[in-house]
Write a protein that holds these residues in place. Sequence first.
Motif, PDB file in Angstrom:
ATOM      1  N   GLY A  92      17.202  -0.764  17.477  1.00  0.00           N
ATOM      2  CA  GLY A  92      16.263  -0.732  16.434  1.00  0.00           C
ATOM      3  C   GLY A  92      14.847  -0.399  17.008  1.00  0.00           C
ATOM      4  O   GLY A  92      14.612  -0.196  18.442  1.00  0.00           O
ATOM      5  N   VAL A  93      13.811  -0.271  16.196  1.00  0.00           N
ATOM      6  CA  VAL A  93      12.411   0.178  16.624  1.00  0.00           C
ATOM      7  C   VAL A  93      11.483  -0.926  16.137  1.00  0.00           C
ATOM      8  O   VAL A  93      11.439  -1.624  15.065  1.00  0.00           O
ATOM      9  CB  VAL A  93      12.227   1.429  15.910  1.00  0.00           C
ATOM     10  CG1 VAL A  93      12.781   2.654  16.512  1.00  0.00           C
ATOM     11  CG2 VAL A  93      12.370   1.392  14.442  1.00  0.00           C
ATOM     12  N   ILE A  94      10.425  -0.933  16.879  1.00  0.00           N
ATOM     13  CA  ILE A  94       9.218  -1.800  16.500  1.00  0.00           C
ATOM     14  C   ILE A  94       8.086  -0.582  16.476  1.00  0.00           C
ATOM     15  O   ILE A  94       7.712   0.122  17.293  1.00  0.00           O
ATOM     16  CB  ILE A  94       8.816  -2.795  17.579  1.00  0.00           C
ATOM     17  CG1 ILE A  94       9.760  -3.838  18.077  1.00  0.00           C
ATOM     18  CG2 ILE A  94       7.492  -3.293  17.405  1.00  0.00           C
ATOM     19  CD1 ILE A  94       9.594  -4.489  19.101  1.00  0.00           C
ATOM     20  N   VAL A  95       7.759  -0.772  15.229  1.00  0.00           N
ATOM     21  CA  VAL A  95       6.672   0.269  14.679  1.00  0.00           C
ATOM     22  C   VAL A  95       5.071  -0.159  14.718  1.00  0.00           C
ATOM     23  O   VAL A  95       5.095  -1.146  14.011  1.00  0.00           O
ATOM     24  CB  VAL A  95       6.985   0.805  13.223  1.00  0.00           C
ATOM     25  CG1 VAL A  95       5.999   2.029  12.865  1.00  0.00           C
ATOM     26  CG2 VAL A  95       8.419   1.414  13.468  1.00  0.00           C
ATOM     27  N   PRO A  96       4.357   0.384  15.450  1.00  0.00           N
ATOM     28  CA  PRO A  96       2.943  -0.267  15.465  1.00  0.00           C
ATOM     29  C   PRO A  96       2.090   0.325  14.322  1.00  0.00           C
ATOM     30  O   PRO A  96       2.136   1.076  13.827  1.00  0.00           O
ATOM     31  CB  PRO A  96       2.259   0.738  16.809  1.00  0.00           C
ATOM     32  CG  PRO A  96       3.136   2.019  16.867  1.00  0.00           C
ATOM     33  CD  PRO A  96       4.435   1.626  16.099  1.00  0.00           C
ATOM     34  N   LEU A  97       0.922  -0.710  14.493  1.00  0.00           N
ATOM     35  CA  LEU A  97      -0.114  -0.273  13.639  1.00  0.00           C
ATOM     36  C   LEU A  97       0.160  -0.118  11.941  1.00  0.00           C
ATOM     37  O   LEU A  97      -0.018   0.907  11.104  1.00  0.00           O
ATOM     38  CB  LEU A  97      -0.799   0.913  13.860  1.00  0.00           C
ATOM     39  CG  LEU A  97      -1.670   0.913  15.066  1.00  0.00           C
ATOM     40  CD1 LEU A  97      -2.317   2.383  15.615  1.00  0.00           C
ATOM     41  CD2 LEU A  97      -2.690  -0.244  15.108  1.00  0.00           C
ATOM     42  N   ILE A  98       1.032  -0.956  11.292  1.00  0.00           N
ATOM     43  CA  ILE A  98       1.314  -1.157  10.158  1.00  0.00           C
ATOM     44  C   ILE A  98       0.191  -1.800   9.205  1.00  0.00           C
ATOM     45  O   ILE A  98       0.054  -3.079   9.396  1.00  0.00           O
ATOM     46  CB  ILE A  98       2.926  -1.854   9.770  1.00  0.00           C
ATOM     47  CG1 ILE A  98       3.806  -1.032  10.577  1.00  0.00           C
ATOM     48  CG2 ILE A  98       3.031  -1.877   8.378  1.00  0.00           C
ATOM     49  CD1 ILE A  98       3.912   0.408  10.182  1.00  0.00           C
ATOM     50  N   ALA A 151      -6.203  -4.924   8.223  1.00  0.00           N
ATOM     51  CA  ALA A 151      -5.509  -4.582   7.102  1.00  0.00           C
ATOM     52  C   ALA A 151      -4.294  -5.027   7.149  1.00  0.00           C
ATOM     53  O   ALA A 151      -3.575  -5.696   6.222  1.00  0.00           O
ATOM     54  CB  ALA A 151      -5.548  -3.228   7.083  1.00  0.00           C
ATOM     55  N   GLY A 152      -3.303  -5.134   8.381  1.00  0.00           N
ATOM     56  CA  GLY A 152      -2.234  -5.510   8.346  1.00  0.00           C
ATOM     57  C   GLY A 152      -2.235  -7.072   8.327  1.00  0.00           C
ATOM     58  O   GLY A 152      -1.220  -7.535   7.074  1.00  0.00           O
ATOM     59  N   ILE A 159       3.558  -6.685   2.874  1.00  0.00           N
ATOM     60  CA  ILE A 159       4.474  -5.782   4.175  1.00  0.00           C
ATOM     61  C   ILE A 159       5.871  -6.444   4.030  1.00  0.00           C
ATOM     62  O   ILE A 159       6.832  -5.956   4.116  1.00  0.00           O
ATOM     63  CB  ILE A 159       3.835  -5.775   5.561  1.00  0.00           C
ATOM     64  CG1 ILE A 159       2.454  -4.758   5.217  1.00  0.00           C
ATOM     65  CG2 ILE A 159       4.550  -5.337   6.667  1.00  0.00           C
ATOM     66  CD1 ILE A 159       1.513  -4.958   6.254  1.00  0.00           C
ATOM     67  N   CYS A 160       5.801  -7.621   4.258  1.00  0.00           N
ATOM     68  CA  CYS A 160       7.021  -8.625   4.445  1.00  0.00           C
ATOM     69  C   CYS A 160       7.900  -8.546   3.361  1.00  0.00           C
ATOM     70  O   CYS A 160       9.191  -8.621   3.234  1.00  0.00           O
ATOM     71  CB  CYS A 160       6.533 -10.274   4.702  1.00  0.00           C
ATOM     72  SG  CYS A 160       5.939 -10.622   6.231  1.00  0.00           S
ATOM     73  N   ALA A 161       7.219  -8.183   2.228  1.00  0.00           N
ATOM     74  CA  ALA A 161       8.279  -7.897   1.042  1.00  0.00           C
ATOM     75  C   ALA A 161       8.669  -6.472   0.784  1.00  0.00           C
ATOM     76  O   ALA A 161       9.542  -6.059  -0.120  1.00  0.00           O
ATOM     77  CB  ALA A 161       7.390  -8.022  -0.371  1.00  0.00           C
ATOM     78  N   THR A 162       8.647  -5.717   1.752  1.00  0.00           N
ATOM     79  CA  THR A 162       8.962  -4.176   1.782  1.00  0.00           C
ATOM     80  C   THR A 162      10.641  -4.265   1.799  1.00  0.00           C
ATOM     81  O   THR A 162      11.281  -4.741   2.737  1.00  0.00           O
ATOM     82  CB  THR A 162       8.559  -3.478   2.874  1.00  0.00           C
ATOM     83  OG1 THR A 162       7.195  -3.536   2.828  1.00  0.00           O
ATOM     84  CG2 THR A 162       8.888  -2.034   2.844  1.00  0.00           C
ATOM     85  N   PRO A 163      11.232  -3.676   0.903  1.00  0.00           N
ATOM     86  CA  PRO A 163      12.867  -3.664   1.010  1.00  0.00           C
ATOM     87  C   PRO A 163      13.293  -2.878   2.249  1.00  0.00           C
ATOM     88  O   PRO A 163      12.747  -1.735   2.499  1.00  0.00           O
ATOM     89  CB  PRO A 163      13.147  -2.662  -0.249  1.00  0.00           C
ATOM     90  CG  PRO A 163      11.770  -2.887  -1.249  1.00  0.00           C
ATOM     91  CD  PRO A 163      10.608  -3.045  -0.473  1.00  0.00           C
TER      92      PRO A 163
END
Length: 254
Positions: A92-98, A151-152, A159-163
């Motif tokens: 998996g990936v951890i994606v920065p600066l969301i 902003a995050g 963000i947590c609700a993103t499908p």
Amino acid sequence: MSSQDFADRLRARRPAVGYWVILDAPAATERIAGVGYDYVVLDAQHGLLSTRGILDGLIAIDAADGATVGMVRVEANNATPIGRALDAGAAGVIVPLIDTAEDAAQAVRAARYPPSGIRSYGPTRSGLRIGPTPAEANAATVVLAMIETRAGLDNVAEICATPGLDGIYVGPSDLCLAVGGKFPGDPDVAERFDEAIALIARVAADAGVAAGIHTQSGEMARQRLAEGYTYATVSSDLDHLRGVAAAHLATVRE
């Protein structure tokens, strides 16, 4: 642990403990992966790892004992580095600066094959562990969004609700700056920082997604898990290398 087992574990919000790798030193990474951590993250954003270094690091993690999965913190929220890390065999990936839900949705799309996403089909090494069909690969691939900006933090619920998003990951150094700190760990904003940490854990729990965080020690990782975080990463190879070397030197000079 298989990639699917790890994905199932995070999605069920069962605790996991990981380690962070900065150095391009496959033999050291293999040794660390054999210690018993649930996952090891290769840092392609701030770490000293090339594309070849990521590949070698993932091979080293797989070679250790099969109980630890390899993750990659990619350099940016872009389909190219995300796809490259997954093709190399990352679980998996951890994606920065969301910053927003749309940022999170973009990361999810980049990590998933159609029709769920836009990832180009070319599994190369990942086909050894994930798949073989695109649907099976999608089910076994974890996508985590970093919460580390003002902003995050403000948009963490959306963000947590993103499908399709499996969880979030707190970058404490940048988050401290985001709440007004002059430097990471600034004691002047400790109260605001702790409030933000607690808020993120609550919001993720309410949304039913895993909340993770980077920590500087096993003690702090244990504390964050007790506070409601699903997974916590302990320090890094470079920090531990310096710390142990300095401690031995201090002992000799005493």
